[in-house]
Enzyme design. Structure first.
Site, PDB file in Angstrom:
ATOM      1  N   VAL A 167       0.826  -1.211   0.000  1.00  0.00           N
ATOM      2  CA  VAL A 167       0.000   0.000   0.000  1.00  0.00           C
ATOM      3  C   VAL A 167       0.859   1.260   0.000  1.00  0.00           C
ATOM      4  CG1 VAL A 167      -1.870  -1.192   1.198  1.00  0.00           C
ATOM      5  CG2 VAL A 167      -0.202   0.110   2.547  1.00  0.00           C
ATOM      6  N   ASP A 168       2.191   1.108  -0.113  1.00  0.00           N
ATOM      7  CA  ASP A 168       3.086   2.257   0.014  1.00  0.00           C
ATOM      8  C   ASP A 168       3.165   3.127  -1.230  1.00  0.00           C
ATOM      9  OD1 ASP A 168       4.921   0.799  -1.697  1.00  0.00           O
ATOM     10  OD2 ASP A 168       5.678  -0.241   0.084  1.00  0.00           O
TER      11      ASP A 168
ATOM     12  N   HIS B 234      -4.237  -4.207  -2.404  1.00  0.00           N
ATOM     13  CA  HIS B 234      -4.613  -3.808  -1.045  1.00  0.00           C
ATOM     14  C   HIS B 234      -4.748  -2.298  -0.897  1.00  0.00           C
ATOM     15  CE1 HIS B 234      -2.860  -7.907   0.413  1.00  0.00           C
ATOM     16  NE2 HIS B 234      -4.054  -8.018  -0.128  1.00  0.00           N
TER      17      HIS B 234
ATOM     18  N   CYS C 184     -19.747   9.845   2.265  1.00  0.00           N
ATOM     19  CA  CYS C 184     -20.028  10.389   0.922  1.00  0.00           C
ATOM     20  C   CYS C 184     -19.006   9.963  -0.122  1.00  0.00           C
ATOM     21  CB  CYS C 184     -20.122  11.912   0.977  1.00  0.00           C
ATOM     22  SG  CYS C 184     -18.527  12.760   1.205  1.00  0.00           S
TER      23      CYS C 184
ATOM     24  N   SER D 218       7.185 -11.675  -1.200  1.00  0.00           N
ATOM     25  CA  SER D 218       5.877 -12.035  -0.657  1.00  0.00           C
ATOM     26  C   SER D 218       5.948 -13.378   0.060  1.00  0.00           C
ATOM     27  CB  SER D 218       4.827 -12.108  -1.769  1.00  0.00           C
ATOM     28  OG  SER D 218       3.592 -12.586  -1.273  1.00  0.00           O
TER      29      SER D 218
ATOM     30  N   ASN E 299      12.518 -14.319  -2.430  1.00  0.00           N
ATOM     31  CA  ASN E 299      12.020 -13.982  -1.098  1.00  0.00           C
ATOM     32  C   ASN E 299      13.014 -14.444  -0.037  1.00  0.00           C
ATOM     33  OD1 ASN E 299       9.739 -12.857   0.409  1.00  0.00           O
ATOM     34  ND2 ASN E 299       9.505 -14.912   1.253  1.00  0.00           N
TER      35      ASN E 299
END
Length: 252
Positions: free
Chosen positions: A104-105, A120, A131, A191, A216
């Site tokens: 999410v960075d 994500h 709203c 990941s 990884n």
């Protein structure tokens, strides 16, 4: 020497593919100073995952924002590292078609990647839960740091980071699956490959006869299915792959 041999093999696999993609997790951003989630120094060693659930946000928005504003600040301070730039360069060279990320960075886009699917969400944006008005998270963060315990919209609705919390549906999963179904090679980078449904993306490529490369630091449940499993530091390894691709281009 082993790093060089692995990087050359990955370069050859990328060059021989027609529709390669990258699938990235928190491990690609650790070199940018962002802790991963499940590693030895991971975020969930320090905090309970419950803090990042939609149920917790709805019940205790003040406590949620106290936790998330600290995380948000650290993410805004982070800069792309050499691995992010390497993937952007591979896309620019026409060698990977998309980056599908659990992060999410927003660092892939900052580094220059164009076709990014953020499963994500992206913490750089926030929105009103009433709203749906969109807000710049930097503005929201500034308000929280000035003492606004629960940031609110002009309409009175509570603001929420535009990220997928535990208990919420993943963004763009069907688009990601469509891309995976068209791909013949996936680089699964940084990941743990344990979070459903995002962890299905590499498997889709593999089940369709494509190649799977896992880069990884820790073991993953899919290591046994991979064509290559690499334990090198991501920010060192991916630029090495670029160097080999450029070398192979020059010699061809």
């Amino acid at each position: 020497m082993y790093l060089v041999e692995e990087a050359k093999k990955v370069a050859e696999m990328i060059l021989s593919s027609v529709n390669a993609i990258a699938f990235t997790g928190a491990g690609i951003s650790t070199a940018s100073g962002i802790p991963d989630f499940r590693g030895p120094q991971g975020l969930w060693k320090k905090y309970s995952p419950e803090l990042a659930s939609i149920e917790y946000f709805q019940k205790y928005p003040d406590a949620f924002w106290q936790f998330y504003s600290t995380r948000m600040k650290s993410l805004f301070e982070a800069k792309p590292n050499r691995a992010h730039y390497a993937l952007a360069q591979l896309e620019k060279m026409g060698l990977i078609k998309a980056v599908i990320t659990q992060n999410v960075d927003g660092l892939h886009s900052v580094a220059g990647s164009r076709n990014v699917i953020e499963l994500h969400g992206n913490m750089r944006k926030s929105y009103c839960t009433s709203c749906l008005r969109s807000y710049d998270s930097l503005e929201v963060l500034a308000r929280v740091e000035k003492g606004e315990v629960i940031p609110r919209c002009e309409c009175g609705g509570i603001l929420k980071p535009d990220v997928v919390l535990f208990g919420e549906p993943v963004h763009g999963i069907y688009e990601a699956m469509r891309i995976a179904n068209e791909s013949d090679l996936v680089l699964a980078i940084g990941s743990s490959l344990t979070v459903y449904p995002a962890n299905q993306i590499p498997l889709i490529v593999k089940r369709n006869g494509g190649g799977l490369i896992i880069l990884n630091g820790e073991e993953t449940p899919y290591d046994e299915y991979a064509d290559l499993v690499i334990r090198e530091r991501i920010e060192i390894f991916l630029p090495e792959v670029i160097s080999h691709i450029q070398s192979l281009h020059r010699s061809s």
